[in-house]
Design an enzyme around this catalytic site. Structure first.
Site, short mmCIF file in Angstrom:
data_model
loop_
_atom_site.label_atom_id
_atom_site.label_comp_id
_atom_site.label_asym_id
_atom_site.label_seq_id
_atom_site.Cartn_x
_atom_site.Cartn_y
_atom_site.Cartn_z
N TYR A 72 0.85 -1.20 0.00
CA TYR A 72 0.00 0.00 0.00
C TYR A 72 0.89 1.24 0.00
CZ TYR A 72 -4.96 -0.96 0.39
OH TYR A 72 -6.27 -1.26 0.10
N GLU A 74 -0.68 4.91 -0.41
CA GLU A 74 -1.47 6.11 -0.70
C GLU A 74 -0.60 7.36 -0.66
OE1 GLU A 74 -2.87 3.62 0.93
OE2 GLU A 74 -5.06 3.76 0.94
N ASP A 227 -7.95 11.58 -25.51
CA ASP A 227 -7.92 10.22 -24.94
C ASP A 227 -7.30 9.35 -26.03
OD1 ASP A 227 -8.39 7.64 -24.20
OD2 ASP A 227 -10.47 7.95 -23.60
N THR A 253 -5.10 4.42 -21.72
CA THR A 253 -4.86 3.13 -21.09
C THR A 253 -3.47 2.69 -21.53
OG1 THR A 253 -5.90 2.06 -22.98
CG2 THR A 253 -7.27 2.37 -21.03
N LYS A 256 -3.45 -1.42 -24.64
CA LYS A 256 -3.92 -1.62 -26.01
C LYS A 256 -2.69 -1.62 -26.91
CE LYS A 256 -8.53 0.25 -25.12
NZ LYS A 256 -8.57 1.06 -23.90
N ARG A 262 -2.88 -3.75 -17.67
CA ARG A 262 -4.06 -2.89 -17.58
C ARG A 262 -3.86 -1.78 -16.56
NH1 ARG A 262 -8.65 -4.82 -20.11
NH2 ARG A 262 -7.90 -6.54 -21.37
N1 DSN Z 1 -13.22 -1.72 -24.39
C1 DSN Z 1 -12.30 -0.79 -25.01
C2 DSN Z 1 -12.48 -0.74 -26.47
O1 DSN Z 1 -12.76 -1.77 -27.01
O2 DSN Z 1 -12.30 0.28 -27.09
C3 DSN Z 1 -12.32 0.55 -24.41
O3 DSN Z 1 -12.58 0.56 -23.06
#
Ligand code: DSN
Length: 482
Positions: A72, A74, A227, A253, A256, A262
């Site tokens: 932890y 914080e 984003d 994120t 991807k 993640r």
């Molecule tokens: N689920 C993702 C997508 O497929 O774009 C985004 O959160």
């Protein structure tokens, strides 16, 4: 039962507890182990074409599965609410440094928060940081390729928390061309006066005109948040335009195209935001607003194991090998697109600048929901998606395909042409099943016919056997066993 001196549990139970803490997963929990093995088999033998997915490297997964999970912490490096944080401080600082380096950012002009658990909390933290409750936000509408968190609502219901706690006015793509309708966005922004405009997508195959979006944001005194979740790996490699030049805030994120574990990141500008009529410099105050919005505003302790995995992914993202990978992601997406066009399919916008395409099935007389089910049965994973101009989100007429995951397994252009053939065979089968039913038969009846029709199951089995033989030729990144 023998009790040890002064110990309140039996020695056997205590020995057994200590063994449990050291047992490998296969021994400790065969049920979970077997589910993971089945998923591993699905990933190895299937064709993973979900545009937002990827296969993390072994090093990323090792960092993610490390003892950093246990801590932890914080707060932020140097200012924590717990003791024992010297190593997580070092890790978080390293991750911040790599995040700025990976995108070529000057630490005098940009800062980064590496604690968001994923993209949705990252976006929500930004909104709470810079938009007051019920303040106005404009994002690309979900049926047009935007993300849920960009403010999705229907005529009947506010769906995303963004539309519940803020006032959302979506912008759209042009129903015929499929490109973002910037003129209409500009007109609507002049009426709506948003506090924040979001440049970002979940299903959009073209580059975004960030300069135009910044101009629209400036006209309204709004922040521009990009984003870049889908394209953050492509941006890091420099193979698509970067949002940083024109954005005040960039969220992403990390799992991807960036190919980490993640998690989420928020980049924010520092220094001078604008100069007023009297020549006075107006400074950004995003750093404290965003850091406070993430912690303590929205989240508790950071996921230090995820920060470790992201740091590893960012190091990999700065290599020539990563640039080669992203160059191949683009080439493979083009090969898939042209392979499908050669089979007579229509691709929304006519092609792609990035890692994904949206196949429009309207001219074929079927839809994404039905085709997705057949492809899934054939070990091809993709997702149904609305196409520009779709009347109902309940019957999306497209399929979204992405090249990042299979490119991580080493597939190149010719392999993606083969993938296009498999997709075509699945869609032909979709049409055959459909023509055996009443034209108005609901999806439920279609799925029943697919599962129960002997002739259809035989065709599925033929395609699936070939798909599995093809897919299993390519190595799978990650941990050897799991
Ligand atoms: N689920 C993702 C997508 O497929 O774009 C985004 O959160």
């Amino acid at each position: 039962m023998s009790l040890t001196n002064g110990q309140s549990v039996s020695k056997e139970t205590w020995d057994s507890h200590n063994k449990m803490m050291l047992d490998p997963l296969s021994v400790s929990d065969s049920e979970v182990f077997n589910i993971i093995k089945k998923e591993k088999h699905r990933q190895i033998y299937g064709l993973e074409l979900i545009a937002s997915e990827n296969f993390a490297s072994r090093a990323v997964l090792e960092a993610l599965g490390s003892c950093m999970n246990n801590k932890y912490s914080e707060g932020y490096p140097g200012q924590r609410y717990y003791g024992g944080t010297e190593h997580v401080d070092e890790l978080e600082r390293l991750c911040q440094k790599r995040a700025l380096e990976a995108y070529g950012l000057d630490s005098e002009k940009w800062g980064v928060n590496v604690q968001p658990y994923s993209g949705s909390p990252a976006n929500f933290a930004v909104y709470t940081a810079v938009v007051e409750p019920h303040g106005r936000i404009m994002g690309l509408d979900l049926p047009d390729g935007g993300h849920l968190t960009h403010g999705f609502m229907t005529e009947k219901k506010k769906i995303s928390a963004t539309s519940i706690f803020f006032e959302s006015m979506p912008y759209k793509v042009h129903p015929e061309t499929g490109y973002i309708d910037y003129d209409r966005l500009q007109d609507n922004a002049r009426l709506f006066h948003p506090k924040l405009i979001i440049a970002g997508t979940s299903c959009y195959s073209r580059n975004i005109d960030y300069a135009r979006m910044k101009q629209i944001a400036n006209e309204n005194g709004a922040y521009l948040m990009s984003d870049m979740a889908h394209i953050s790996g492509l941006v890091a490699a420099g193979v698509v335009p970067s949002p940083f030049e024109y954005s005040d805030i960039v969220s992403t994120t990390t799992h991807k195209t960036l190919r980490g574990c993640r998690a989420g990141l928020i980049f924010y500008r520092k220094g001078v935001r604008s100069v007023d009529a009297k020549g006075k410099e107006i400074l950004y105050n995003l750093e404290s607003l965003i850091n406070q919005a993430v912690f303590p505003g929205l989240q508790g302790g950071p996921h230090n194991h995820a920060i470790a995995g992201v740091a590893v992914a960012l190091k990999q993202a700065m290599t020539p090998e990563f640039k080669a990978y992203q160059t191949q992601v683009l080439a493979n997406c083009k090969a898939l697109s042209s392979g499908l066009i050669d089979q007579g399919y229509k691709i929304v916008t006519g092609g792609s600048d990035n890692h994904l395409i949206l196949l429009d099935l309207r001219s074929k007389g079927t839809d994404g929901g039905r085709a997705e089910k057949v492809l899934e049965a054939c070990a091809i994973a993709c997702n149904k998606n609305t196409c520009p101009g779709d009347k109902s989100a309940l019957r999306p007429s497209g399929l979204r395909f992405g090249s990042p995951a299979l490119t991580s397994r080493g597939l190149v252009e010719d392999d993606f042409k083969k993938v296009a053939e498999f997709i075509h065979r699945g869609i032909v089968l979709t049409l055959e099943i459909q023509s055996s039913l009443d034209p108005k038969a609901p999806l439920r009846e279609f799925i029943q016919a697919l599962a129960q029709g002997e002739k259809f199951q035989q065709r599925v089995a033929e395609i699936k056997t070939e798909v599995e033989a093809f897919a299993s030729r390519f190595p799978m990144p990650g941990l050897p066993e799991l």
